[in-house]
Scaffold this active site. Sequence first.
Site, PDB file in Angstrom:
ATOM      1  N   ASP A   7       0.947  -1.215  -0.052  1.00 53.87           N
ATOM      2  CA  ASP A   7       0.079   0.085  -0.019  1.00 53.87           C
ATOM      3  C   ASP A   7       0.907   1.066  -0.068  1.00 53.87           C
ATOM      4  O   ASP A   7       1.962   1.005  -0.238  1.00 53.87           O
ATOM      5  CB  ASP A   7      -0.973   0.011   1.301  1.00 53.87           C
ATOM      6  CG  ASP A   7      -0.294   0.043   2.246  1.00 53.87           C
ATOM      7  OD1 ASP A   7       0.706   0.395   2.612  1.00 53.87           O
ATOM      8  OD2 ASP A   7      -1.155   0.427   3.650  1.00 53.87           O
ATOM      9  N   HIS A   8       0.329   2.455   0.398  1.00 46.51           N
ATOM     10  CA  HIS A   8       1.096   3.673   0.116  1.00 46.51           C
ATOM     11  C   HIS A   8       2.318   3.609   1.411  1.00 46.51           C
ATOM     12  O   HIS A   8       3.172   4.307   1.044  1.00 46.51           O
ATOM     13  CB  HIS A   8       0.185   4.863   0.437  1.00 46.51           C
ATOM     14  CG  HIS A   8      -0.371   4.645   1.524  1.00 46.51           C
ATOM     15  ND1 HIS A   8      -1.921   3.750   1.332  1.00 46.51           N
ATOM     16  CD2 HIS A   8      -0.670   5.400   2.924  1.00 46.51           C
ATOM     17  CE1 HIS A   8      -2.398   4.073   2.657  1.00 46.51           C
ATOM     18  NE2 HIS A   8      -1.889   4.712   3.334  1.00 46.51           N
ATOM     19  N   CYS A  64       3.306  -2.838   4.142  1.00 47.72           N
ATOM     20  CA  CYS A  64       2.632  -1.524   4.342  1.00 47.72           C
ATOM     21  C   CYS A  64       3.378  -0.748   5.410  1.00 47.72           C
ATOM     22  O   CYS A  64       4.401  -0.958   5.438  1.00 47.72           O
ATOM     23  CB  CYS A  64       1.212  -2.224   4.782  1.00 47.72           C
ATOM     24  SG  CYS A  64       1.218  -2.957   6.513  1.00 47.72           S
ATOM     25  N   GLY A  65       2.443   0.232   6.093  1.00 46.38           N
ATOM     26  CA  GLY A  65       3.263   0.903   7.133  1.00 46.38           C
ATOM     27  C   GLY A  65       3.911   0.215   8.070  1.00 46.38           C
ATOM     28  O   GLY A  65       5.203   0.331   8.426  1.00 46.38           O
ATOM     29  N   THR A  66       3.300  -0.877   8.828  1.00 42.56           N
ATOM     30  CA  THR A  66       3.757  -1.723   9.776  1.00 42.56           C
ATOM     31  C   THR A  66       4.072  -3.092   9.306  1.00 42.56           C
ATOM     32  O   THR A  66       4.637  -3.841  10.173  1.00 42.56           O
ATOM     33  CB  THR A  66       2.944  -1.741  11.013  1.00 42.56           C
ATOM     34  OG1 THR A  66       1.473  -2.325  10.376  1.00 42.56           O
ATOM     35  CG2 THR A  66       2.615  -0.235  11.757  1.00 42.56           C
ATOM     36  N   HIS A  97       9.960 -23.620   9.654  1.00 38.80           N
ATOM     37  CA  HIS A  97       9.301 -24.335  10.723  1.00 38.80           C
ATOM     38  C   HIS A  97       7.675 -24.039  10.329  1.00 38.80           C
ATOM     39  O   HIS A  97       6.930 -25.038  10.597  1.00 38.80           O
ATOM     40  CB  HIS A  97       9.609 -23.728  12.207  1.00 38.80           C
ATOM     41  CG  HIS A  97      10.755 -24.333  12.749  1.00 38.80           C
ATOM     42  ND1 HIS A  97      11.075 -24.065  14.204  1.00 38.80           N
ATOM     43  CD2 HIS A  97      11.919 -24.870  12.111  1.00 38.80           C
ATOM     44  CE1 HIS A  97      12.165 -24.773  14.270  1.00 38.80           C
ATOM     45  NE2 HIS A  97      12.723 -25.114  13.073  1.00 38.80           N
ATOM     46  N   ASN A  98       7.190 -22.869   9.755  1.00 36.89           N
ATOM     47  CA  ASN A  98       5.933 -22.614   9.540  1.00 36.89           C
ATOM     48  C   ASN A  98       5.644 -22.832   7.912  1.00 36.89           C
ATOM     49  O   ASN A  98       4.325 -22.555   7.823  1.00 36.89           O
ATOM     50  CB  ASN A  98       5.626 -21.192  10.167  1.00 36.89           C
ATOM     51  CG  ASN A  98       6.259 -20.921  11.513  1.00 36.89           C
ATOM     52  OD1 ASN A  98       6.973 -19.829  11.706  1.00 36.89           O
ATOM     53  ND2 ASN A  98       5.685 -21.661  12.517  1.00 36.89           N
ATOM     54  N   HIS A 132       7.230 -30.472  11.729  1.00 37.93           N
ATOM     55  CA  HIS A 132       6.684 -29.207  11.300  1.00 37.93           C
ATOM     56  C   HIS A 132       5.380 -29.250  10.575  1.00 37.93           C
ATOM     57  O   HIS A 132       4.642 -28.454  10.585  1.00 37.93           O
ATOM     58  CB  HIS A 132       8.052 -28.153  10.653  1.00 37.93           C
ATOM     59  CG  HIS A 132       8.926 -28.147  11.563  1.00 37.93           C
ATOM     60  ND1 HIS A 132       8.826 -27.376  13.252  1.00 37.93           N
ATOM     61  CD2 HIS A 132      10.238 -28.568  11.674  1.00 37.93           C
ATOM     62  CE1 HIS A 132      10.082 -27.524  13.538  1.00 37.93           C
ATOM     63  NE2 HIS A 132      10.961 -28.169  12.755  1.00 37.93           N
ATOM     64  N   ARG A 135       2.439 -29.847  12.388  1.00 34.13           N
ATOM     65  CA  ARG A 135       1.927 -28.559  13.053  1.00 34.13           C
ATOM     66  C   ARG A 135       1.229 -27.743  12.045  1.00 34.13           C
ATOM     67  O   ARG A 135       0.141 -27.126  12.366  1.00 34.13           O
ATOM     68  CB  ARG A 135       3.005 -28.044  13.888  1.00 34.13           C
ATOM     69  CG  ARG A 135       3.516 -28.808  14.842  1.00 34.13           C
ATOM     70  CD  ARG A 135       4.796 -28.522  15.257  1.00 34.13           C
ATOM     71  NE  ARG A 135       5.203 -29.531  16.246  1.00 34.13           N
ATOM     72  CZ  ARG A 135       6.516 -29.554  16.983  1.00 34.13           C
ATOM     73  NH1 ARG A 135       7.425 -28.832  16.425  1.00 34.13           N
ATOM     74  NH2 ARG A 135       7.010 -30.527  17.838  1.00 34.13           N
TER      75      ARG A 135
END
Length: 142
Positions: A7-8, A64-66, A97-98, A132, A135
């Site tokens: 995004d911006h 994005c920003g965060t 792992h994920n 993994h 899970r």
Amino acid sequence: MIVLGCDHGGFELKQAIMKHLDEQGKEYLDVGSYNTDSIDYPVIAKALCKKITDGEAELGILCCGTGIGMSMAANKVKGIRAACCSDTFSARLTRNHNNANVLCLGGRVVGAGLALDLVDAFLSAEFEGGRHQRRVDMIEGE
Ligand code: RB5
């Protein structure tokens, strides 16, 4: 194939990541945004996730920003495992792992130097499978 979106708040960072991938000769798709005009991040997150669930790309990077809004939106899509990271250990381990398939970055949180390290860590790491996998299957409800 890698797919990128922003995004911006993440536009400048996406530009830096594209340049970085260009220098490495890595191919990518860009689902936007293509300027700094304000845009709702869930729209971009859903567009990027569709590229992955449709099989056009294996891994995605959302800025994005965060990084948080993008990760929340992406994780609502079945088959998407998005990780918002600001340290290289997590960016690597979330692949190992994920089996994360989307990395989310905050353009207002991490500088470009660290962000490019995060990208490299994420893209170069492999899922380790084994315990993994069980899970990850539990996350997906299988
Ligand atoms: C946009 O101002 C900002 O809210 C967005 O980029 C992101 O940080 C949301 O999580």
